[in-house]
Design an enzyme around this catalytic site. Structure first.
Site: not given
Length: 229
Positions: A51-53
């Site tokens: 998700v962070c990517t």
């Protein structure tokens, strides 16, 4: 004048805590980094996570739009800048753009604690020692170092970078034109005349305003007059 809040409590109107940090673009003193700009400070749980990517790639793609509005982006997680540096290569590859804004290395979570970014909900959002990572916090801070918006998302839910940009437009346009923005507003839509503006003042400031209720007055505001122009 910014409101004084109890130690450790950050609210809208609080002065953003100052700090020194190492980042992927070099060391900073936060208030000096802000300078005369607006800033979006946002945390993500951990490097090399799915998700962070996607999130940082989205912010990287929109960075020129933030810059055009006088806004700096700066990220944070409880990882080292060495880890950030390697992860940025993946972000660039996946997103097809080049991430340029700094990411803070906050492995000891000092800044995360100062800004109340620590996850108290998701028991899986922890490091190898079981110490909680950060949630997805967003702080919009103005040139006076005043916190104007706080948003918190769980680790499982990616943010909407376009929504953060929309809020910047709302805040900056409201400061400039004495208006507020209704639900789902985007630049170019009608806005609401601020309650502090009398009808007599509104006739001069907003010649085309209309009264729906005594407390609800709309007026056109072309996109060219907003900070999105």
């Amino acid at each position: 004048m910014a409101a004084q809040t109890p130690a450790g409590t950050l609210r809208l109107g609080s002065i953003a805590p100052d700090f020194e940090a190492v980042t992927t673009t070099g060391p900073i003193k936060f208030h000096e980094f802000i300078g005369d700009n607006w800033v979006v400070l946002f945390s993500h749980p951990e490097d090399f996570t799915p998700v962070c990517t996607t999130e940082l790639g989205a912010f990287a793609k929109l960075e020129p739009e933030f810059t055009r509005r006088g806004v700096k982006l700066i990220g944070l997680s409880a990882n080292t800048i060495e880890s950030h540096g390697e992860w940025i290569k993946d972000i660039d590859e996946v997103s097809g753009c080049s991430l340029k804004f700094p990411i803070i290395g906050d492995k000891e979570r000092k800044i995360a604690h100062a800004y109340d970014m620590i996850d108290y909900q998701d028991t899986t959002n922890v490091d190898s020692k079981g110490i909680a990572f950060t949630i997805r916090s967003v702080f919009i801070i103005d040139p006076e170092k005043t916190i104007r918006l706080i948003m918190s998302y769980p680790a499982s839910t990616g943010r909407n970078a376009a929504e953060v940009l929309r809020v910047v437009d709302s805040l900056q346009t409201g400061d400039k034109h004495r208006i507020t923005t209704p639900i789902n507003w985007v630049p170019g839509d009608d806005v609401i005349v601020h309650p502090s503006v009398t009808n007599e003042e509104a006739k001069t400031l907003f010649p085309d305003f209309r009264i729906v209720k005594p407390y609800l007055r709309f007026t056109p505001l072309p996109k060219e007059k907003t900070t999105a122009a």
